[in-house]
Design an enzyme around this catalytic site. Sequence first.
Site, PDB file in Angstrom:
ATOM      1  N   ASP A  13       0.814  -1.226   0.000  1.00 19.50           N
ATOM      2  CA  ASP A  13       0.000   0.000   0.000  1.00 19.50           C
ATOM      3  C   ASP A  13       0.843   1.269   0.000  1.00 19.50           C
ATOM      4  O   ASP A  13       0.427   2.285   0.535  1.00 19.50           O
ATOM      5  CB  ASP A  13      -0.949   0.045   1.212  1.00 19.50           C
ATOM      6  CG  ASP A  13      -1.772  -1.211   1.334  1.00 19.50           C
ATOM      7  OD1 ASP A  13      -2.277  -1.661   0.301  1.00 19.50           O
ATOM      8  OD2 ASP A  13      -1.905  -1.733   2.451  1.00 19.50           O
ATOM      9  N   LYS A  16       2.035   2.321  -5.004  1.00 19.52           N
ATOM     10  CA  LYS A  16       2.664   1.852  -6.246  1.00 19.52           C
ATOM     11  C   LYS A  16       1.812   2.174  -7.465  1.00 19.52           C
ATOM     12  O   LYS A  16       2.327   2.452  -8.535  1.00 19.52           O
ATOM     13  CB  LYS A  16       2.887   0.331  -6.189  1.00 19.52           C
ATOM     14  CG  LYS A  16       3.975  -0.075  -5.215  1.00 19.52           C
ATOM     15  CD  LYS A  16       4.231  -1.568  -5.260  1.00 19.52           C
ATOM     16  CE  LYS A  16       3.099  -2.387  -4.698  1.00 19.52           C
ATOM     17  NZ  LYS A  16       2.835  -2.198  -3.274  1.00 19.52           N
ATOM     18  N   GLY A  40      -4.385  -4.089  -4.163  1.00 25.85           N
ATOM     19  CA  GLY A  40      -5.349  -3.119  -4.695  1.00 25.85           C
ATOM     20  C   GLY A  40      -4.595  -1.891  -5.123  1.00 25.85           C
ATOM     21  O   GLY A  40      -3.928  -1.249  -4.314  1.00 25.85           O
ATOM     22  N   HIS A  41      -4.617  -1.594  -6.397  1.00 21.44           N
ATOM     23  CA  HIS A  41      -3.958  -0.366  -6.867  1.00 21.44           C
ATOM     24  C   HIS A  41      -5.034   0.672  -7.102  1.00 21.44           C
ATOM     25  O   HIS A  41      -5.932   0.449  -7.904  1.00 21.44           O
ATOM     26  CB  HIS A  41      -3.242  -0.582  -8.197  1.00 21.44           C
ATOM     27  CG  HIS A  41      -2.232  -1.675  -8.153  1.00 21.44           C
ATOM     28  ND1 HIS A  41      -1.095  -1.589  -7.394  1.00 21.44           N
ATOM     29  CD2 HIS A  41      -2.186  -2.854  -8.768  1.00 21.44           C
ATOM     30  CE1 HIS A  41      -0.392  -2.690  -7.556  1.00 21.44           C
ATOM     31  NE2 HIS A  41      -1.030  -3.480  -8.381  1.00 21.44           N
ATOM     32  N   GLN A 225       2.128  -6.002  -3.147  1.00 25.63           N
ATOM     33  CA  GLN A 225       2.422  -6.052  -1.707  1.00 25.63           C
ATOM     34  C   GLN A 225       3.724  -5.295  -1.430  1.00 25.63           C
ATOM     35  O   GLN A 225       3.967  -4.307  -2.089  1.00 25.63           O
ATOM     36  CB  GLN A 225       2.466  -7.493  -1.187  1.00 25.63           C
ATOM     37  CG  GLN A 225       1.101  -8.172  -1.116  1.00 25.63           C
ATOM     38  CD  GLN A 225       0.617  -8.691  -2.445  1.00 25.63           C
ATOM     39  OE1 GLN A 225       1.344  -9.334  -3.158  1.00 25.63           O
ATOM     40  NE2 GLN A 225      -0.620  -8.400  -2.786  1.00 25.63           N
TER      41      GLN A 225
HETATM   42  P1  IMP Z   1      -2.873 -12.627   1.847  1.00 24.57           P
HETATM   43  O1  IMP Z   1      -1.921 -12.085   0.839  1.00 24.57           O
HETATM   44  O2  IMP Z   1      -4.322 -12.313   1.542  1.00 24.57           O
HETATM   45  O3  IMP Z   1      -2.635 -14.066   2.121  1.00 24.57           O
HETATM   46  O4  IMP Z   1      -2.596 -11.849   3.235  1.00 24.57           O
HETATM   47  C1  IMP Z   1      -1.370 -12.002   3.946  1.00 24.57           C
HETATM   48  C2  IMP Z   1      -0.951 -10.676   4.580  1.00 24.57           C
HETATM   49  O5  IMP Z   1      -0.581  -9.770   3.557  1.00 24.57           O
HETATM   50  C3  IMP Z   1      -2.056  -9.967   5.362  1.00 24.57           C
HETATM   51  O6  IMP Z   1      -1.448  -9.232   6.415  1.00 24.57           O
HETATM   52  C4  IMP Z   1      -2.636  -9.000   4.356  1.00 24.57           C
HETATM   53  O7  IMP Z   1      -3.297  -7.904   4.964  1.00 24.57           O
HETATM   54  C5  IMP Z   1      -1.366  -8.580   3.645  1.00 24.57           C
HETATM   55  N1  IMP Z   1      -1.583  -8.116   2.277  1.00 24.57           N
HETATM   56  C6  IMP Z   1      -1.830  -8.863   1.188  1.00 24.57           C
HETATM   57  N2  IMP Z   1      -1.910  -8.094   0.103  1.00 24.57           N
HETATM   58  C7  IMP Z   1      -1.694  -6.837   0.482  1.00 24.57           C
HETATM   59  C8  IMP Z   1      -1.605  -5.596  -0.211  1.00 24.57           C
HETATM   60  O8  IMP Z   1      -1.730  -5.500  -1.441  1.00 24.57           O
HETATM   61  N3  IMP Z   1      -1.348  -4.509   0.558  1.00 24.57           N
HETATM   62  C9  IMP Z   1      -1.149  -4.586   1.889  1.00 24.57           C
HETATM   63  N4  IMP Z   1      -1.205  -5.719   2.574  1.00 24.57           N
HETATM   64  C10 IMP Z   1      -1.479  -6.839   1.879  1.00 24.57           C
END
Ligand code: IMP
Length: 433
Positions: A13, A16, A40-41, A225
């Site tokens: 977040d 990007k 999420g972009h 991420q």
């Molecule tokens: P997962 O990727 O849904 O398995 O989540 C694993 C961890 O990564 C959790 O803490 C999510 O909140 C975090 N996470 C996954 N994708 C994002 C992202 O795009 N931005 C911020 N945190 C993320």
Amino acid sequence: MTAVVIVGAQWGDEGKGKIVDYYTESAQVVVRYAGGPNAGHTLVVGDDKLVVRLLPSGILRPATACILGQGMVIDAKVLLGEIDQLAARGHADLGSRLMLSDRAHMILPYHLILDGLRESALGQGKAIGTTKKGIGPAYEDKARRTGIRAGDLRDLARLRTLVEAALDAWRPTLTALGGDCPSAAAIVDELGPHAARLVPLLGNASRAADEAVQAGKDVMFEGAQGTLLDIDHGTYPFVTSSSAVAGGATIGAGIGPSRIDCVVGITKAYTTRVGSGPFPTELSDASGQHLRDVGVEFGSVTGRPRRTGWLDLPALRYARRVNGLDGLALTKLDVLTGLARVKVCVAYDTPDGRVDELPVDLIDRPDLARPVYDELDGWQEALSAARSLDDLPAAARRYVDFIAQGAGVPLYLVSVGPRRAESIELRHPFTAK
Ligand code: IMP
């Protein structure tokens, strides 16, 4: 003429979407290399805000080809929903400039069920706080060699036997968690119409990316991420399931490391995190609330309020090392306007003494890793009209210089607002080397 990797330097977040969109003005190809619809972009087009979860951020540029790399996990419904959403806004040409790697893995309904049930079973305190989009179970299937790849959508009869095998492997887990095991027939029936639309997009993404680089095009490899959510280098186990760091680009896009010219890290001017896990500079006071309110810090995929805190320079130094950062894009500087004082974590006190890089395996133990702060003056002026560092108020300028010096990475861009134009460009990665 350059291959550039854009990577989140924090917990995701970092903004990007805006930065990739900004840089892709001159890129001919954008490749996403990791993650899935957990990302999420937020793209801002004029006054319109658009959140995409799978499509690369360059998608709004009509002249940019976009590739979903094999390191990704794809939810067919989400991808088609995004394609339809863009078509409704006038981007009806996506089919001709979007390629889906036939080696990317598919997220299927049982992955979503498992993600939700597992998180509930872990319960408060142990749950990872995943986005519940099926990401972890889909990558588990990949590693267990029971995954379904996008190329498998070409043959629905064969697909059904593959889904049956995957369900056989998951059934004991699903049953133990109290979940129902869906039928392979129902899954494939539902997937059929989606497959018909996705198959024409399939291609050899690794080859396409490499050919673009070899042909001297400007190619952007877009991370998802962030460094501290990386499966290997993040705050394990509170991480995502893919290689979010810059090295992930070579694996997830299928190009050799020697082809990469430049790596740009994105960092907010403060820190946020969604989901559980250690966050040493987290704030629970009025300053933290300011960052959440002014920065509109709510997860773009889940809507969850993001945890907020001061900037962590040792974490940035860690990101510099594991990603080999050449430059930094600093986002959301404008959000700090209005704070009387601004703190920055500059080091950690640990049993081995004071360290200047994030002690990543100690930070879940506040007694073993205590952040050390410097405090700087805040500023009250709006920043969104600044187009050069000299336009910034003196305190904001000092803050920016403090970060660049402390992180040990040159600043390429400072973002002072959500719009493309609200940016101070210092160096462009496509011309940096
Ligand atoms: P997962 O990727 O849904 O398995 O989540 C694993 C961890 O990564 C959790 O803490 C999510 O909140 C975090 N996470 C996954 N994708 C994002 C992202 O795009 N931005 C911020 N945190 C993320």
